[in-house]
Design a protein around this motif. Structure first.
Motif, PDB file in Angstrom:
ATOM      1  N   UNK A   1     -10.842  -2.527  -5.885  1.00 31.88           N
ATOM      2  CA  UNK A   1     -11.090  -3.593  -6.202  1.00 31.88           C
ATOM      3  C   UNK A   1     -10.434  -4.107  -7.373  1.00 31.88           C
ATOM      4  N   UNK A   2     -10.072  -3.523  -8.409  1.00 34.40           N
ATOM      5  CA  UNK A   2      -9.496  -3.575  -9.617  1.00 34.40           C
ATOM      6  C   UNK A   2      -7.959  -4.219  -8.992  1.00 34.40           C
ATOM      7  N   UNK A   3      -7.343  -3.058  -8.346  1.00 37.10           N
ATOM      8  CA  UNK A   3      -6.002  -3.556  -7.895  1.00 37.10           C
ATOM      9  C   UNK A   3      -5.769  -4.760  -7.205  1.00 37.10           C
ATOM     10  N   UNK A   4      -6.839  -4.825  -6.213  1.00 37.81           N
ATOM     11  CA  UNK A   4      -6.674  -6.107  -5.526  1.00 37.81           C
ATOM     12  C   UNK A   4      -6.750  -7.382  -6.183  1.00 37.81           C
ATOM     13  N   UNK A   5      -7.740  -7.202  -7.161  1.00 39.92           N
ATOM     14  CA  UNK A   5      -7.975  -8.484  -8.116  1.00 39.92           C
ATOM     15  C   UNK A   5      -6.512  -8.938  -8.791  1.00 39.92           C
ATOM     16  N   UNK A   6      -5.868  -7.674  -9.336  1.00 34.90           N
ATOM     17  CA  UNK A   6      -4.721  -7.944 -10.099  1.00 34.90           C
ATOM     18  C   UNK A   6      -3.561  -8.752  -9.286  1.00 34.90           C
ATOM     19  N   UNK A   7      -3.410  -7.959  -8.176  1.00 36.98           N
ATOM     20  CA  UNK A   7      -2.263  -8.465  -7.250  1.00 36.98           C
ATOM     21  C   UNK A   7      -2.475  -9.598  -6.323  1.00 36.98           C
ATOM     22  N   UNK A   8      -3.590 -10.186  -6.475  1.00 34.06           N
ATOM     23  CA  UNK A   8      -3.909 -11.224  -5.487  1.00 34.06           C
ATOM     24  C   UNK A   8      -4.365 -12.488  -6.366  1.00 34.06           C
TER      25      UNK A   8
ATOM     26  N   UNK B   1      -6.529   1.595   1.490  1.00 35.98           N
ATOM     27  CA  UNK B   1      -6.571   0.484   0.665  1.00 35.98           C
ATOM     28  C   UNK B   1      -6.143  -0.628   1.461  1.00 35.98           C
ATOM     29  N   UNK B   2      -5.318  -0.446   2.704  1.00 31.79           N
ATOM     30  CA  UNK B   2      -5.241  -1.685   3.836  1.00 31.79           C
ATOM     31  C   UNK B   2      -6.507  -2.006   4.215  1.00 31.79           C
ATOM     32  N   UNK B   3      -7.270  -1.157   4.691  1.00 32.18           N
ATOM     33  CA  UNK B   3      -8.522  -1.284   5.230  1.00 32.18           C
ATOM     34  C   UNK B   3      -9.548  -2.251   4.403  1.00 32.18           C
ATOM     35  N   UNK B   4      -9.400  -1.845   3.159  1.00 30.93           N
ATOM     36  CA  UNK B   4     -10.198  -2.421   2.004  1.00 30.93           C
ATOM     37  C   UNK B   4      -9.711  -3.959   1.904  1.00 30.93           C
ATOM     38  N   UNK B   5      -8.164  -4.198   1.937  1.00 28.65           N
ATOM     39  CA  UNK B   5      -7.660  -5.582   2.082  1.00 28.65           C
ATOM     40  C   UNK B   5      -8.133  -6.269   3.100  1.00 28.65           C
ATOM     41  N   UNK B   6      -8.230  -5.703   4.332  1.00 27.58           N
ATOM     42  CA  UNK B   6      -8.659  -6.457   5.587  1.00 27.58           C
ATOM     43  C   UNK B   6      -9.865  -7.008   5.517  1.00 27.58           C
TER      44      UNK B   6
ATOM     45  N   UNK C   1       0.847  -1.324  -0.054  1.00 25.50           N
ATOM     46  CA  UNK C   1      -0.104  -0.025   0.138  1.00 25.50           C
ATOM     47  C   UNK C   1       0.849   1.092  -0.082  1.00 25.50           C
ATOM     48  N   UNK C   2       2.037   1.313   0.838  1.00 23.13           N
ATOM     49  CA  UNK C   2       3.092   2.242   0.715  1.00 23.13           C
ATOM     50  C   UNK C   2       3.463   2.541  -0.641  1.00 23.13           C
TER      51      UNK C   2
END
Length: 159
Positions: free
Chosen positions: A152-159, A125-130, A110-111
């Motif tokens: 959501x799009x970023x999280x989908x790509x990196x996970x 962003x960290x709260x969204x992931x959590x 996130x940083x």
């Protein structure tokens, strides 16, 4: 033949050779100039177009050329704004390649995203992931991301 006679003969040969050399080079140049001046060159539009294509050149009207020069000068002076585009309507899109390495935490990811201007607030962003149980699902790799993407799009790509 005496020594003076030989010298005279040699001097005569030298002078004659010099005169002949002068006229040889003078006459050949003037003859070439005469032929060039009298030669009519017929250059067609097709010849010009072919030459421009071979040299990868473009022909512009003078007014377009002047406009381009003015735009270049303004750009070099640091005036990157366009007159027809107000500052309030400008949108900047940032793009980055994020490399996630083994051992990186979600807060480090996130940083990095916040440093690259992909997200505005790393804590959000960290709260969204959590909230979506994705803090442990981040995969190692290199990802191309931009600032128009949602969490959501970023999280989908990196996970």
């Amino acid at each position: 033949m005496t020594q003076k006679g030989i010298r005279g003969f040699a001097t005569g040969l030298f002078v004659a050779t010099s005169i002949m050399t002068f006229f040889y080079f003078y006459e050949s140049n003037s003859q070439a100039e005469y032929e060039y001046e009298n030669e009519e060159l017929e250059i067609t539009n097709a010849d010009i177009e072919q030459y421009l294509q071979q040299q990868d050149l473009v022909v512009l009207p003078a007014n377009e050329h002047d406009e381009l020069l003015q735009a270049i000068e303004e750009f070099q002076q640091g005036d990157h704004t366009r007159e027809d585009e107000p500052d309030s309507e400008r949108i900047f899109i940032y793009q980055t390649y994020l490399t996630i390495e083994r051992g990186m935490s979600s807060s480090e990811v996130a940083n990095e995203l916040e440093k690259a201007n992909i997200i505005n607030d790393q804590h959000e962003f960290q709260n969204y992931l959590h909230e979506h149980n994705l803090t442990q699902s981040i995969n190692i790799g290199e990802y191309q991301l931009n600032s128009e993407m949602s969490f959501e799009e970023i999280a989908t790509i990196i996970s």
